[in-house]
Enzyme design. Structure first.
Site, PDB file in Angstrom:
ATOM      1  N   LYS A 188       0.837  -1.208   0.000  1.00 56.30           N
ATOM      2  CA  LYS A 188       0.000   0.000   0.000  1.00 56.30           C
ATOM      3  C   LYS A 188       0.875   1.264   0.000  1.00 56.30           C
ATOM      4  CE  LYS A 188      -4.135  -1.985   0.143  1.00 56.30           C
ATOM      5  NZ  LYS A 188      -4.061  -3.444   0.216  1.00 56.30           N
TER       6      LYS A 188
HETATM    7  C1  PLP Z   1      -5.422  -4.263   0.693  1.00 56.08           C
HETATM    8  C2  PLP Z   1      -6.893  -4.192   0.686  1.00 56.08           C
HETATM    9  C3  PLP Z   1      -7.661  -4.650   1.765  1.00 56.08           C
HETATM   10  C4  PLP Z   1      -7.123  -5.458   2.898  1.00 56.08           C
HETATM   11  O1  PLP Z   1      -6.109  -4.933   3.638  1.00 56.08           O
HETATM   12  P1  PLP Z   1      -5.113  -5.911   4.417  1.00 56.08           P
HETATM   13  O2  PLP Z   1      -4.375  -4.969   5.306  1.00 56.08           O
HETATM   14  O3  PLP Z   1      -4.229  -6.567   3.401  1.00 56.08           O
HETATM   15  O4  PLP Z   1      -5.928  -6.892   5.188  1.00 56.08           O
HETATM   16  C5  PLP Z   1      -9.033  -4.448   1.735  1.00 56.08           C
HETATM   17  N1  PLP Z   1      -9.620  -3.850   0.698  1.00 56.08           N
HETATM   18  C6  PLP Z   1      -8.935  -3.418  -0.371  1.00 56.08           C
HETATM   19  C7  PLP Z   1      -9.672  -2.748  -1.484  1.00 56.08           C
HETATM   20  C8  PLP Z   1      -7.546  -3.593  -0.427  1.00 56.08           C
HETATM   21  O5  PLP Z   1      -6.872  -3.209  -1.511  1.00 56.08           O
END
Ligand code: PLP
Length: 400
Positions: A188
């Site tokens: 992210k």
């Molecule tokens: C990355 C992501 C998540 C989940 O986040 P994690 O920290 O990996 O559990 C949820 N929704 C979207 C749209 C994402 O891209």
């Protein structure tokens, strides 16, 4: 030449100092001053109380539980998303209802959301919640979506995992819904190696989520339990990383936007190549640079471009595979699905790290141009149009 990754962690420099503080204090677990400081800094930025958790998925799960989602309930959610937006609905025994995207923003269509809400309103069975997903660094069209939710009395949860740093009409992503979930997974825009935040204007909800996240342990020395909890709390060590990352978030947004702008300048003359639309209503962080490829005009399919990039040790990916095309989720009710299916068939994400070097970005650009080049030739050499068009037709025919 090393491998070019899709999106890698990019430390700002102060994270290690905060981690050292955590070690020096010996607060290494699920309590401590780094957690308090990280939650405070995050909450101030967003303008709402926030609790730090083990993942974005955990944040969505706790958010839906706060809204009372349970067996027999329906939860409306974007069809075009990562599976983590939807799985927590199943953890709670509820039924997801997928709503397709609109072509202008790639995000949840307000018109289809209205259809889904109206249909359920007529039956006297409104959904328990709406989960709107902000994709690839851009907000969904929140004004009409929030207004529809209010009109139908349905709470709104923003999945802002991909949109930290984005804004909608001057307000940050995640400051519109009754709840918002963020992620600090390694790919992210900022990361704690893994982690998430749940935020809400309701401080009592955030306190409740914090309580659930540590096994719903009642105060006092005895292991006394009244409610079902989870082991979902972020550690004090990872919160220290998050503090440092939050300090460089605005810089990371500028860098990701600059990456996208360079791709756009270098590739948007290619016929059949279209970049993800940037809606006029807010700031798009371009967490990932996304584009679609019309094979008839580009002279190459999405998969041919992905294969050419992979051959040069460059990691690129298709856009999210919509939920209604997943064996896991294909049987749930849905409204639309053609837009998300079309985006998945033709779309890809290019390497977009904020630390991407110019040299590596030029490698990516060169491969994409080379793969689509024969089709691009006529547009760039009009004097030779007759010859070039014949070549382009020959190049396009096998793909079409
Ligand atoms: C990355 C992501 C998540 C989940 O986040 P994690 O920290 O990996 O559990 C949820 N929704 C979207 C749209 C994402 O891209």
């Amino acid at each position: 030449m090393g491998r070019v990754h899709l999106s890698v962690p990019h430390m700002g420099g102060r994270e290690e100092g905060y981690v050292r503080e955590a070690f020096a204090s010996n607060w290494l677990s699920s309590v401590g001053p780094q957690l308090d400081a990280f939650e405070r800094a995050f909450g101030e930025r967003l303008g709402r109380p926030a609790v730090a958790l083990a993942s974005g998925t955990a944040a969505i799960h706790l958010g839906l539980r706060l809204l009372g989602v349970g067996p027999g309930d329906e939860v409306i959610v974007s069809d075009f998303t990562f599976v983590a937006s939807v799985n927590p609905i199943l953890y709670l025994g509820a039924t997801p209802v997928f709503v397709d995207s609109e072509p202008g923003s790639w995000m949840m269509s307000p018109a289809l959301l209205e259809e889904a809400l109206a249909e359920r309103g007529r039956r006297g069975r409104p959904p328990r919640a709406v989960v709107v997903v902000h994709l690839y660094g851009q907000c969904a069209d929140l004004d009409p979506i929030a207004a529809l939710c209010r009109a139908h009395g349905v709470p709104l949860l923003e999945d802002a995992a991909e949109a930290l740093g984005a804004s909608y009409r001057g307000r940050p992503a995640g400051s519109f819904g009754d709840l918002a979930a963020f992620s600090f997974n390694g790919n992210k825009i900022i990361t704690t190696t893994g982690g998430g935040v749940l935020a809400s204007p309701r401080a009592d909800w955030i306190d409740k989520a914090r309580y659930w996240s540590t096994q719903a342990r009642e105060p006092g020395p005895a292991y006394h339990h009244v409610e079902v909890g989870y082991n979902y709390r972020m550690s004090n060590v990872l919160a220290a990383i998050g503090r440092g990352q939050l300090e460089v978030l605005d810089e990371r947004v500028r860098q990701r936007r600059a990456v996208e702008a360079r791709y756009r300048a270098a590739l948007s003359d290619l016929p059949g190549v279209e970049f993800m639309p940037e809606a006029a209503y807010g700031l798009h962080t371009h967490w990932l640079t996304c584009l679609t490829l019309d094979p008839a005009r580009a002279g190459a399919t999405r998969d041919e471009v992905l294969a050419a990039l992979a051959a040069e040790d460059i990691e690129a990916r298709p856009l999210w595979k919509p939920m209604h095309l997943q064996p896991l989720h294909a049987h749930w009710p849905r409204h639309g699905g053609e837009v998300s299916a079309g985006l998945f068939a033709r779309g890809l994400c290019l390497p977009s790290s904020s630390s991407l070097t110019l040299a590596d970005q030029h490698r990516v650009i060169e491969v994409v141009r080379r793969t689509a080049r024969r089709a691009a030739a006529p547009a760039r050499a009009p004097a030779e149009a007759g010859v070039a068009f014949a070549g382009a037709a020959a190049a396009v025919a096998p793909a079409g």
